[in-house]
Design an enzyme around this catalytic site. Sequence first.
Site, PDB file in Angstrom:
ATOM      1  N   GLU A   1      12.437 -23.833 -50.075  1.00 33.86           N
ATOM      2  CA  GLU A   1      11.611 -25.001 -50.372  1.00 33.86           C
ATOM      3  C   GLU A   1      11.283 -25.688 -49.061  1.00 33.86           C
ATOM      4  O   GLU A   1      12.065 -25.609 -48.104  1.00 33.86           O
ATOM      5  CB  GLU A   1      12.394 -25.997 -51.254  1.00 33.86           C
ATOM      6  CG  GLU A   1      12.731 -25.479 -52.628  1.00 33.86           C
ATOM      7  CD  GLU A   1      13.468 -26.526 -53.475  1.00 33.86           C
ATOM      8  OE1 GLU A   1      13.351 -27.729 -53.191  1.00 33.86           O
ATOM      9  OE2 GLU A   1      14.166 -26.114 -54.403  1.00 33.86           O
ATOM     10  N   LYS A  11      11.404 -28.620 -46.562  1.00 34.27           N
ATOM     11  CA  LYS A  11      12.367 -29.713 -46.392  1.00 34.27           C
ATOM     12  C   LYS A  11      11.584 -30.944 -45.945  1.00 34.27           C
ATOM     13  O   LYS A  11      11.118 -31.012 -44.810  1.00 34.27           O
ATOM     14  CB  LYS A  11      13.441 -29.348 -45.361  1.00 34.27           C
ATOM     15  CG  LYS A  11      14.525 -30.400 -45.232  1.00 34.27           C
ATOM     16  CD  LYS A  11      15.624 -29.944 -44.279  1.00 34.27           C
ATOM     17  CE  LYS A  11      16.827 -30.866 -44.293  1.00 34.27           C
ATOM     18  NZ  LYS A  11      16.546 -32.259 -44.060  1.00 34.27           N
ATOM     19  N   ARG A  19      16.150 -39.410 -49.830  1.00 35.36           N
ATOM     20  CA  ARG A  19      16.560 -38.736 -51.060  1.00 35.36           C
ATOM     21  C   ARG A  19      16.767 -39.765 -52.160  1.00 35.36           C
ATOM     22  O   ARG A  19      17.411 -40.791 -51.942  1.00 35.36           O
ATOM     23  CB  ARG A  19      17.858 -37.979 -50.815  1.00 35.36           C
ATOM     24  CG  ARG A  19      18.324 -37.181 -52.021  1.00 35.36           C
ATOM     25  CD  ARG A  19      19.458 -36.293 -51.609  1.00 35.36           C
ATOM     26  NE  ARG A  19      19.886 -35.382 -52.631  1.00 35.36           N
ATOM     27  CZ  ARG A  19      20.615 -34.299 -52.376  1.00 35.36           C
ATOM     28  NH1 ARG A  19      20.964 -34.008 -51.144  1.00 35.36           N
ATOM     29  NH2 ARG A  19      21.005 -33.503 -53.346  1.00 35.36           N
ATOM     30  N   ARG A  63      21.374 -41.599 -51.592  1.00 34.44           N
ATOM     31  CA  ARG A  63      22.549 -40.716 -51.519  1.00 34.44           C
ATOM     32  C   ARG A  63      23.809 -41.496 -51.167  1.00 34.44           C
ATOM     33  O   ARG A  63      24.910 -40.995 -51.336  1.00 34.44           O
ATOM     34  CB  ARG A  63      22.306 -39.556 -50.551  1.00 34.44           C
ATOM     35  CG  ARG A  63      21.955 -39.973 -49.175  1.00 34.44           C
ATOM     36  CD  ARG A  63      21.503 -38.794 -48.361  1.00 34.44           C
ATOM     37  NE  ARG A  63      22.637 -38.043 -47.852  1.00 34.44           N
ATOM     38  CZ  ARG A  63      22.510 -36.935 -47.146  1.00 34.44           C
ATOM     39  NH1 ARG A  63      21.319 -36.430 -46.922  1.00 34.44           N
ATOM     40  NH2 ARG A  63      23.555 -36.314 -46.671  1.00 34.44           N
ATOM     41  N   GLU A 122      12.747 -36.070 -52.932  1.00 33.96           N
ATOM     42  CA  GLU A 122      12.635 -36.736 -51.632  1.00 33.96           C
ATOM     43  C   GLU A 122      11.380 -37.610 -51.660  1.00 33.96           C
ATOM     44  O   GLU A 122      10.289 -37.130 -51.983  1.00 33.96           O
ATOM     45  CB  GLU A 122      12.513 -35.652 -50.545  1.00 33.96           C
ATOM     46  CG  GLU A 122      12.635 -36.153 -49.140  1.00 33.96           C
ATOM     47  CD  GLU A 122      14.074 -36.302 -48.653  1.00 33.96           C
ATOM     48  OE1 GLU A 122      15.027 -36.147 -49.441  1.00 33.96           O
ATOM     49  OE2 GLU A 122      14.237 -36.602 -47.462  1.00 33.96           O
ATOM     50  N   PHE A 159      13.129 -31.911 -56.615  1.00 36.29           N
ATOM     51  CA  PHE A 159      13.721 -30.590 -56.393  1.00 36.29           C
ATOM     52  C   PHE A 159      14.893 -30.250 -57.307  1.00 36.29           C
ATOM     53  O   PHE A 159      15.376 -29.128 -57.286  1.00 36.29           O
ATOM     54  CB  PHE A 159      14.099 -30.381 -54.925  1.00 36.29           C
ATOM     55  CG  PHE A 159      15.015 -31.431 -54.337  1.00 36.29           C
ATOM     56  CD1 PHE A 159      16.368 -31.463 -54.639  1.00 36.29           C
ATOM     57  CD2 PHE A 159      14.510 -32.382 -53.463  1.00 36.29           C
ATOM     58  CE1 PHE A 159      17.198 -32.407 -54.075  1.00 36.29           C
ATOM     59  CE2 PHE A 159      15.339 -33.348 -52.897  1.00 36.29           C
ATOM     60  CZ  PHE A 159      16.693 -33.357 -53.212  1.00 36.29           C
ATOM     61  N   ARG A 195      29.375 -29.616 -50.052  1.00 31.84           N
ATOM     62  CA  ARG A 195      28.533 -28.911 -49.093  1.00 31.84           C
ATOM     63  C   ARG A 195      28.943 -27.451 -49.188  1.00 31.84           C
ATOM     64  O   ARG A 195      30.123 -27.135 -49.195  1.00 31.84           O
ATOM     65  CB  ARG A 195      28.846 -29.430 -47.690  1.00 31.84           C
ATOM     66  CG  ARG A 195      27.892 -28.986 -46.628  1.00 31.84           C
ATOM     67  CD  ARG A 195      28.373 -29.469 -45.280  1.00 31.84           C
ATOM     68  NE  ARG A 195      28.335 -30.916 -45.138  1.00 31.84           N
ATOM     69  CZ  ARG A 195      27.234 -31.631 -44.936  1.00 31.84           C
ATOM     70  NH1 ARG A 195      26.068 -31.026 -44.883  1.00 31.84           N
ATOM     71  NH2 ARG A 195      27.280 -32.929 -44.798  1.00 31.84           N
ATOM     72  N   LYS A 210      20.215 -25.398 -44.873  1.00 33.51           N
ATOM     73  CA  LYS A 210      19.043 -26.018 -44.248  1.00 33.51           C
ATOM     74  C   LYS A 210      18.746 -25.341 -42.912  1.00 33.51           C
ATOM     75  O   LYS A 210      19.662 -24.855 -42.231  1.00 33.51           O
ATOM     76  CB  LYS A 210      19.244 -27.519 -44.073  1.00 33.51           C
ATOM     77  CG  LYS A 210      20.419 -27.911 -43.214  1.00 33.51           C
ATOM     78  CD  LYS A 210      20.634 -29.425 -43.221  1.00 33.51           C
ATOM     79  CE  LYS A 210      21.916 -29.777 -42.484  1.00 33.51           C
ATOM     80  NZ  LYS A 210      22.265 -31.186 -42.562  1.00 33.51           N
TER      81      LYS A 210
END
Length: 624
Positions: free
Chosen positions: A280, A282, A287, A302, A332, A372, A449, A455
């Site tokens: 996707e 970025k 966010r 976030r 985003e 997303f 994570r 990313k």
Amino acid sequence: MLFSDLARTFDRLESTTKRLEMTTILADFLRTADHDSLRDIAYLAQGKLHPDFHPQVLGMSDRLILKAVSKSSGYQENVVERMWIESGDTGTVAEKLMDGEGVVKGGSKQTSLDSLFEKPAPRKRQMSFEDMGIMESESSGLDVSEVMGGLRRIEATDGKRSQEGKINELMSLLKRATPVEARYICRIATGRMRVGAGDMTFLDALGEAFATKEDRPDIERAFNITCDMGLVAETIAKGGMDAIRAVSVSVGNPVKVMLAERLPSIPELVEKFEGRCAMEFKYDGIRIQAHISRDSVKLYSRRLEDLTPNFPDVARFLRSRCRHDEAIVEGECVAIDPETGFMLPFQHVTHRRKKHGIDDAVRDIPVRMFMFDMVYADGEDMTMRPYLERRRALEEGFDLGGMIQMTTMRVVESEEEGEEFFANAVTARCEGIMAKSVASNSVYKAGNRGFLWIKYKKDYQQALTDSFDLVVVGAFYGMGKRAGKYGALLMAAYDSEKGMFETVCKLGTGFDDAFLEYMPTLLNGNLCREMPRSVDAEMIPDVWFEPTVVMEVVAAEITLSPIHTASKDVYKNGAGLGLRFPRYTGRLRSDKDPEQCTTVTEIGDMYERQTHDSDGLSETGDEE
Ligand code: AMP
């Protein structure tokens, strides 16, 4: 449930920095705690009155607290203030000056400061829980719920005479409190509790008190999908693990966001996903996690801040275009140039954060939300469904267009396709790409994570540089042109295993004059007298800060360092990891909590991937 038992537990927690010991101290206490008080205990242990996503407005200023201490103890304000200047902590001052009935301890009110500090009020630090029977007489009789009630009244006191009202409320608690209780009441009232037991330690303690080691991931998941430690504590104590496993995602409780790992090149990324993944764009914005219910919408950052007042247009639009009664989606939010229709860099959308003049900001800074993910819809927790299914559900759940769009996505099956997609992302003015697993186990990992999302940013292409989001833990006074200002900062990464911030560099490059001027305003609210309990450092700065502010830093290289504490002894005995030639990029990461900064594990992974030689022991990053 007596508040004195909780205060004594806080006192015992302060006597150690070892996470295992803290866990046992907390677990022993939680086992004995009254189940109906557990919710309050969970919040108070973090120095809070509500779950993390509830805006905390208690934060009384130190001066206001000193006034209440002075009035309740009988000591003159100037004496109280001098003690505070010496100790830097209103809690310590209150403890020294207060006793159970609100009369002065230690003789006359003219008692010198020295004698007050020399003869501290009796501490119970060495006392074990078995001794608690003996200490019964030391309790003020204040109940946990009374303290919580008093603090919430302070928070709610508003309007013209609010300062006086807050002081009176605090006084009525302090007048009844024992010295140790007074210490923690004042610290909670300032919003600076600092006993050092973070969320992970509290979750460990809940596990130790009410479940088994194997249950720990389920307890953490319950927390990650509700962001409410009080709810988790009460649920496990009253209903055990069955009740914890039944905790579900729900509108109104933010879900901790899923985070991405990083890799330094597209080929490595495609290989990691075994040749097939989704990519996707970025986007470079903020966010947002939108909680849509039948007639209202709340937008969370976030960091769990409520952003609805900043994006009222997005909230309305989402509601009008959502085909579900209830949904939780993520995207985003990016600022759009009203003339060209192009996306604008991150800084522009942050102007929407200004509380005042939001109507003008809505008009002048149009935004678009690139969605997303979907984690919940009409009673269904979708976090355990694979990525492509969630994405389909998201697409079908909205009447897309206008202010809301899907992120541009493509399933790629080769390095070439990946490189082409990345080039398209850069042309479209995006930061890079987010690659996402399309495997059957590609769940939404709340608060985690991992390599399900990776990313890759255009910054990574610049030779030898990589960007890190680091937390400021200290500062060094400047010299020469920077005299009278902070000249450099001590920066740390987060060790999520230990719950500690470990240093990686001294940062003195990349600050323009405006930023040098602004630094005290940015940082001084977090000043500490000594090294914060959550920081591990060997390099000693001139001043310490509670880890709060996150800054983006680039560096030429990661090297072994004898002075920095990140991954100490992991790669070489006596050495940690440090950054060479660190430079501030000019980007403050105010959207990130300190715990969401770059972790020492990520830096360790990057260090291992570095192809060039990094064997030499060199002190890093100390040039200004
Ligand atoms: P970073 O802030 O550099 O750690 O990168 C992660 C952030 O990228 C997320 O928290 C999102 O705010 C943002 N982001 C932009 N586009 C996407 C996307 N397509 N999928 C997921 N996150 C995205």
